[in-house]
Design an enzyme around this catalytic site. Sequence first.
Site, PDB file in Angstrom:
ATOM      1  N   ILE A  45      -4.550   6.422  -3.490  1.00 39.97           N
ATOM      2  CA  ILE A  45      -3.882   5.479  -2.597  1.00 39.97           C
ATOM      3  C   ILE A  45      -4.175   4.058  -3.093  1.00 39.97           C
ATOM      4  CG2 ILE A  45      -3.550   4.724  -0.218  1.00 39.97           C
ATOM      5  CD1 ILE A  45      -4.587   7.410   0.704  1.00 39.97           C
ATOM      6  N   PRO A  46      -3.545   3.678  -4.208  1.00 40.23           N
ATOM      7  CA  PRO A  46      -3.743   2.305  -4.664  1.00 40.23           C
ATOM      8  C   PRO A  46      -3.171   1.328  -3.641  1.00 40.23           C
ATOM      9  CG  PRO A  46      -2.090   3.432  -6.011  1.00 40.23           C
ATOM     10  CD  PRO A  46      -2.648   4.432  -5.050  1.00 40.23           C
ATOM     11  N   HIS A  47      -3.904   0.272  -3.379  1.00 34.83           N
ATOM     12  CA  HIS A  47      -3.455  -0.688  -2.373  1.00 34.83           C
ATOM     13  C   HIS A  47      -3.991  -2.076  -2.689  1.00 34.83           C
ATOM     14  CE1 HIS A  47      -7.268   1.019  -0.971  1.00 34.83           C
ATOM     15  NE2 HIS A  47      -7.494  -0.164  -0.416  1.00 34.83           N
ATOM     16  N   GLY A  48      -3.349  -3.061  -2.100  1.00 37.64           N
ATOM     17  CA  GLY A  48      -3.759  -4.438  -2.301  1.00 37.64           C
ATOM     18  C   GLY A  48      -3.114  -5.337  -1.280  1.00 37.64           C
ATOM     19  N   VAL A  82       0.373   1.245  -1.341  1.00 39.23           N
ATOM     20  CA  VAL A  82       0.696   0.425  -0.174  1.00 39.23           C
ATOM     21  C   VAL A  82       0.171  -0.997  -0.379  1.00 39.23           C
ATOM     22  CG1 VAL A  82      -1.329   1.192   1.143  1.00 39.23           C
ATOM     23  CG2 VAL A  82       0.653   0.331   2.366  1.00 39.23           C
TER      24      VAL A  82
END
Length: 151
Positions: free
Chosen positions: A65-68, A103
């Site tokens: 779940i890469p997110h920033g 996300v």
Amino acid sequence: MLESDLLGQGRVLADVRINSKKRLLEFISDTLAQKNPELNSREIFDSLCRREVLGSTGLGKGVAIPHGRFSGIEGAEALFLRLSKPLPFDADDEEPVDLIFAVGFPIECNEEQSKLLASISERFSDPELQAQLRAAADASEIVQLLANASA
């Protein structure tokens, strides 16, 4: 149920061919920027990379779940990818990933958005959902699975 506007038209992609973690993050950045003209793909990429430096967003069991956080949005922006071939992602269990829920949040992330990230993480930790997503015939079937998934 995931909010339908998070994974609307063109935000679920099946059998994507990517050969490295860096290229995956670039692909996510470019795709999110194409979906929203207010976004800058370089800013998204830099944000995702900064988050990965803090620790891998790989949950394990082939899920990440890469997110920033980045400017140009007021609410969450998301993208779901099923890769055609798993790739190394530095997850704690050292398994390569093939299911990615990316996300992005506004710079000023609020409590509701933090809860959304926790909900996504919980949902995608479900082995049954993981198996169904991997077995889905195409992006349309994945959309249906995600729409019907319960927390």
